[in-house]
Design a protein around this motif. Structure first.
Motif, PDB file in Angstrom:
ATOM      1  N   HIS A 391     -16.912   5.189  -2.626  1.00  0.00           N
ATOM      2  CA  HIS A 391     -15.891   4.870  -1.793  1.00  0.00           C
ATOM      3  C   HIS A 391     -14.772   4.651  -2.785  1.00  0.00           C
ATOM      4  O   HIS A 391     -14.886   3.852  -3.664  1.00  0.00           O
ATOM      5  CB  HIS A 391     -16.428   3.612  -0.899  1.00  0.00           C
ATOM      6  N   TYR A 392     -13.812   5.290  -2.499  1.00  0.00           N
ATOM      7  CA  TYR A 392     -12.601   5.529  -3.521  1.00  0.00           C
ATOM      8  C   TYR A 392     -11.591   5.112  -2.838  1.00  0.00           C
ATOM      9  O   TYR A 392     -10.849   5.957  -1.917  1.00  0.00           O
ATOM     10  CB  TYR A 392     -12.609   6.847  -4.048  1.00  0.00           C
ATOM     11  N   ASN A 393     -11.086   3.742  -2.942  1.00  0.00           N
ATOM     12  CA  ASN A 393      -9.854   3.270  -1.841  1.00  0.00           C
ATOM     13  C   ASN A 393      -8.645   2.788  -2.806  1.00  0.00           C
ATOM     14  O   ASN A 393      -9.001   2.255  -3.893  1.00  0.00           O
ATOM     15  CB  ASN A 393     -10.541   2.178  -1.182  1.00  0.00           C
ATOM     16  N   LEU A 394      -7.591   3.190  -2.292  1.00  0.00           N
ATOM     17  CA  LEU A 394      -6.424   3.223  -2.935  1.00  0.00           C
ATOM     18  C   LEU A 394      -5.224   2.236  -2.510  1.00  0.00           C
ATOM     19  O   LEU A 394      -4.978   2.240  -1.223  1.00  0.00           O
ATOM     20  CB  LEU A 394      -5.664   4.613  -3.348  1.00  0.00           C
ATOM     21  N   SER A 395      -4.377   1.493  -3.028  1.00  0.00           N
ATOM     22  CA  SER A 395      -3.387   0.656  -2.422  1.00  0.00           C
ATOM     23  C   SER A 395      -2.572   0.184  -3.647  1.00  0.00           C
ATOM     24  O   SER A 395      -2.974   0.294  -4.845  1.00  0.00           O
ATOM     25  CB  SER A 395      -3.956  -0.610  -1.870  1.00  0.00           C
ATOM     26  N   LYS A 396      -1.457  -0.462  -3.217  1.00  0.00           N
ATOM     27  CA  LYS A 396      -0.626  -1.040  -4.265  1.00  0.00           C
ATOM     28  C   LYS A 396      -1.129  -2.636  -4.288  1.00  0.00           C
ATOM     29  O   LYS A 396      -1.586  -3.203  -3.575  1.00  0.00           O
ATOM     30  CB  LYS A 396       0.944  -1.243  -3.912  1.00  0.00           C
ATOM     31  N   PRO A 397      -0.886  -3.213  -5.682  1.00  0.00           N
ATOM     32  CA  PRO A 397      -1.095  -4.657  -5.863  1.00  0.00           C
ATOM     33  C   PRO A 397      -0.517  -5.627  -5.139  1.00  0.00           C
ATOM     34  O   PRO A 397      -1.127  -6.592  -4.651  1.00  0.00           O
ATOM     35  CB  PRO A 397      -0.930  -4.737  -7.177  1.00  0.00           C
ATOM     36  N   GLU A 398       0.636  -5.432  -4.718  1.00  0.00           N
ATOM     37  CA  GLU A 398       1.324  -6.230  -4.009  1.00  0.00           C
ATOM     38  C   GLU A 398       1.669  -5.718  -2.473  1.00  0.00           C
ATOM     39  O   GLU A 398       2.026  -4.617  -2.314  1.00  0.00           O
ATOM     40  CB  GLU A 398       3.042  -6.398  -4.500  1.00  0.00           C
ATOM     41  N   ALA A 399       1.291  -6.425  -1.560  1.00  0.00           N
ATOM     42  CA  ALA A 399       1.311  -6.081  -0.235  1.00  0.00           C
ATOM     43  C   ALA A 399       2.551  -5.485   0.246  1.00  0.00           C
ATOM     44  O   ALA A 399       2.549  -4.623   1.130  1.00  0.00           O
ATOM     45  CB  ALA A 399       0.732  -7.133   0.706  1.00  0.00           C
ATOM     46  N   GLY A 400       3.708  -6.067  -0.328  1.00  0.00           N
ATOM     47  CA  GLY A 400       4.984  -5.641  -0.168  1.00  0.00           C
ATOM     48  C   GLY A 400       5.323  -4.194  -0.305  1.00  0.00           C
ATOM     49  O   GLY A 400       6.380  -3.620   0.429  1.00  0.00           O
ATOM     50  N   ASP A 401       4.567  -3.842  -1.435  1.00  0.00           N
ATOM     51  CA  ASP A 401       4.812  -2.398  -1.848  1.00  0.00           C
ATOM     52  C   ASP A 401       3.999  -1.312  -1.279  1.00  0.00           C
ATOM     53  O   ASP A 401       4.123  -0.085  -1.424  1.00  0.00           O
ATOM     54  CB  ASP A 401       4.716  -2.248  -3.427  1.00  0.00           C
ATOM     55  N   ASN A 402       3.127  -1.722  -0.183  1.00  0.00           N
ATOM     56  CA  ASN A 402       2.104  -0.774   0.047  1.00  0.00           C
ATOM     57  C   ASN A 402       2.629   0.224   1.266  1.00  0.00           C
ATOM     58  O   ASN A 402       2.082   0.997   1.488  1.00  0.00           O
ATOM     59  CB  ASN A 402       0.923  -1.846   0.857  1.00  0.00           C
ATOM     60  N   ALA A 403       3.604  -0.450   2.080  1.00  0.00           N
ATOM     61  CA  ALA A 403       4.078   0.394   3.237  1.00  0.00           C
ATOM     62  C   ALA A 403       4.422   1.874   2.897  1.00  0.00           C
ATOM     63  O   ALA A 403       3.840   2.785   3.501  1.00  0.00           O
ATOM     64  CB  ALA A 403       5.174  -0.124   4.064  1.00  0.00           C
ATOM     65  N   SER A 404       5.104   2.121   1.640  1.00  0.00           N
ATOM     66  CA  SER A 404       5.569   3.192   1.298  1.00  0.00           C
ATOM     67  C   SER A 404       4.396   4.191   0.691  1.00  0.00           C
ATOM     68  O   SER A 404       4.489   5.348   0.961  1.00  0.00           O
ATOM     69  CB  SER A 404       6.669   3.263   0.256  1.00  0.00           C
ATOM     70  N   PHE A 405       3.633   3.313   0.020  1.00  0.00           N
ATOM     71  CA  PHE A 405       2.430   4.208  -0.590  1.00  0.00           C
ATOM     72  C   PHE A 405       1.416   4.778   0.803  1.00  0.00           C
ATOM     73  O   PHE A 405       0.971   5.759   0.527  1.00  0.00           O
ATOM     74  CB  PHE A 405       1.548   3.251  -1.365  1.00  0.00           C
ATOM     75  N   ILE A 406       1.206   3.954   1.750  1.00  0.00           N
ATOM     76  CA  ILE A 406       0.306   4.409   2.690  1.00  0.00           C
ATOM     77  C   ILE A 406       1.020   5.511   3.379  1.00  0.00           C
ATOM     78  O   ILE A 406       0.303   6.500   3.946  1.00  0.00           O
ATOM     79  CB  ILE A 406       0.148   3.005   3.671  1.00  0.00           C
ATOM     80  N   ALA A 407       2.465   5.550   3.560  1.00  0.00           N
ATOM     81  CA  ALA A 407       3.006   6.400   4.036  1.00  0.00           C
ATOM     82  C   ALA A 407       2.913   7.839   3.331  1.00  0.00           C
ATOM     83  O   ALA A 407       2.831   8.979   3.678  1.00  0.00           O
ATOM     84  CB  ALA A 407       4.515   6.475   4.159  1.00  0.00           C
ATOM     85  N   SER A 408       2.205   7.858   2.093  1.00  0.00           N
ATOM     86  CA  SER A 408       1.789   8.946   1.053  1.00  0.00           C
ATOM     87  C   SER A 408       0.412   9.491   1.217  1.00  0.00           C
ATOM     88  O   SER A 408       0.003  10.057   0.443  1.00  0.00           O
ATOM     89  CB  SER A 408       2.124   8.620  -0.271  1.00  0.00           C
TER      90      SER A 408
END
Length: 494
Positions: A391-408
């Motif tokens: 299970h290989y799960n990816l995010s940004k360390p700071e929640a505020g930076d995650n929206a643009s990453f999830i869009a990718s």
């Protein structure tokens, strides 16, 4: 001619009784969304047959009306496989009333159960006969054996006992026209042609509705030894697995890998969680040995094997559980990773498999490719390294930076899934395809494979009434279409 919903609902009520046909929005709501909350559908009705004869009559009535059917068990699918589409033209066939244990043959080590039995009920029936049914999942109190079979569920003991398809000897299936195939045979040897049951296992209800199964039982496990061991890197973990299997044989029942980022999330968010080791390690493995013999010296064997591995540089530290409660605490660190991720926030999730020998290569190459594009990406990697499933799960360390990453998400999936494919792996190890990966699979299955799958579908369900919109991509699907507009992989689950 369009079907008459009122006439069909009346026919269904005559078959299963008025109380078992739900058609109001409120009554159907729990059946129209998936467990993660990612997919929401509509239905003409939810019908709850009580036995195989009623399932057969329900399917025949729907087929006569030209109405599609969506089989549903505990509704714990992680890919939208049991959720109807949004057109509202299907009937959900819920098997929740079919919970009978039909037979237990202790001398043959088999258990015959209906599809609506929860996995926990199946396990309990085996325990009552002093036997083991080894499939174990976090959702075992709510997932149902019919769904486990339809998705070929995995779990933590695949290493020793195999996937769900390896635990089945026979099936009973209602076909797309309502006929019943009775293949409930408790035979370990039957060389009389095609192994038809394997067509329905893992088919996610697209070929027929599994109503009962003959399951394999095993000797009860009376002795266990559990350890949490730090390893320097994934390559050491793979080598350690090989050594343990060579020294302990099939006593090795579980071998899980946990990356530091995954453990840190558990330590941060799960009350009472404690690191078993004094020093933080980049990787750890959770190992369990099991034996039917009461008092088998497993702890000593595991301690000796880990000590030898430490001399070889494969293990840097280890903690062996001295009691059942300590073993449960170690397992809780692994089992609470998904809950800790849910608390932490959204992430892009992958359920992939590669040959065990190529796990280190995947982790190194995927990490390098992702960090080149997203330098601060947080990689939460864990899973069943013993059978190659990560299970290989990816995010940004700071929640505020995650929206643009999830869009990718589509771009991230391309990086991960293309590498998995290059390494001879699968983009769905144990969760299935459902709606989530239906189009994307066209990029990774060969045209011949898809042709063969469609031929089987055409033969068994020529009118495409069984669970439409799942598993098989449209014949004209763009191989890249599955990477466009994928619903974000953001909710709970491995």
């Amino acid at each position: 001619m369009r079907p008459d919903p009122s006439a069909l609902r009346a026919r269904l009520r005559a078959i299963v009784g008025p109380a078992n046909v739900l058609d109001s929005a409120q009554d159907m709501a729990a059946h129209l969304s998936d467990w993660r909350g990612r997919y929401h559908g509509e239905a003409l009705a939810v019908v709850r047959p009580g036995d195989t004869a009623e399932v057969s009559a329900v399917v025949a009535a729907c087929a006569a009306a030209g109405v599609a059917m969506v089989p549903q068990g505990g509704n714990t699918s992680l890919c939208g496989g049991a959720t109807p589409l949004g057109d509202g033209r299907a009937v959900v066939v819920s098997l929740t009333r079919m919970q009978r244990i039909r037979a237990l043959d202790a001398e043959n080590d088999t258990l015959t159960v209906e599809a609506g039995c929860t996995l926990a009920q199946v396990q309990a029936a085996a325990v009552a006969a002093d036997r083991l049914f080894p499939l174990a999942l976090a959702s075992e109190g709510s997932c149902m054996i019919g769904g486990n079979l339809s998705t070929n569920a995995g779990g933590v003991q695949v290493l020793r006992y195999g996937n769900t398809r390896d635990l089945v000897l026979g099936l009973e299936v209602v076909l797309a026209d309502g006929r019943v195939w009775d293949g409930l045979r408790g035979l370990r040897k039957d060389n009389t042609g095609y192994d038809l049951k394997q067509l329905f296992i893992g088919a996610e209800g697209t070929l027929g509705i599994i109503t009962a199964a003959v399951l394999k039982l095993f000797p009860a496990i009376r002795s266990r030894a559990t350890a949490w061991a730090a390893v320097p890197d994934p390559q050491a973990a793979v080598r350690l697995l090989g050594r343990l299997r060579a020294e302990c044989g099939d006593r090795v029942s579980a071998f899980e890998i946990v990356g530091r980022a995954a453990l840190d999330l558990v330590l941060r968010h799960i009350p009472g969680a404690r690191d078993p080791l004094a020093d933080a390690a980049p990787w750890a493995v959770l190992v369990e040995l099991g034996d039917p013999g009461l008092g088998a010296p497993l702890a000593e064997q595991l301690e000796e094997a880990l000590a030898t591995a430490a001399d070889l540089g494969l293990v840097t530290d280890a903690a062996i559980a001295a009691s059942g409660s300590q073993a449960q605490a170690l397992w809780a660190l692994r089992e609470n990773i998904s809950e800790a991720q849910r608390i932490e926030g959204v992430s892009i999730k992958h359920d992939v498999s590669v040959p065990v020998s190529r796990i280190p290569e995947f982790l190194e190459c995927a990490g390098a490719a992702l960090r080149q594009r997203w330098p601060d990406v947080r990689i939460v990697a864990f899973g069943h390294i013993g059978d190659g499933n990560l299970h290989y799960n990816l995010s940004k360390p700071e929640a505020g930076d995650n929206a643009s990453f999830i869009a990718s998400t589509p771009e991230v999936n391309r990086v991960v899934h293309d590498l998995v494919h290059t390494l001879g792996g699968s983009i769905s190890a144990e969760h299935g395809l459902g709606q989530l990966k239906r189009e994307e699979i066209a990029r990774y299955k060969s045209p011949l494979e898809l042709e063969l799958m469609r031929s089987i579908k055409q033969a068994l369900d020529p009118r495409a009434l069984m669970n439409p919109g799942k598993v098989l991509p449209p014949a004209c699907a763009d191989p890249d279409e599955g990477l466009k507009g994928i619903p974000d992989n953001t909710i709970t689950g491995p």
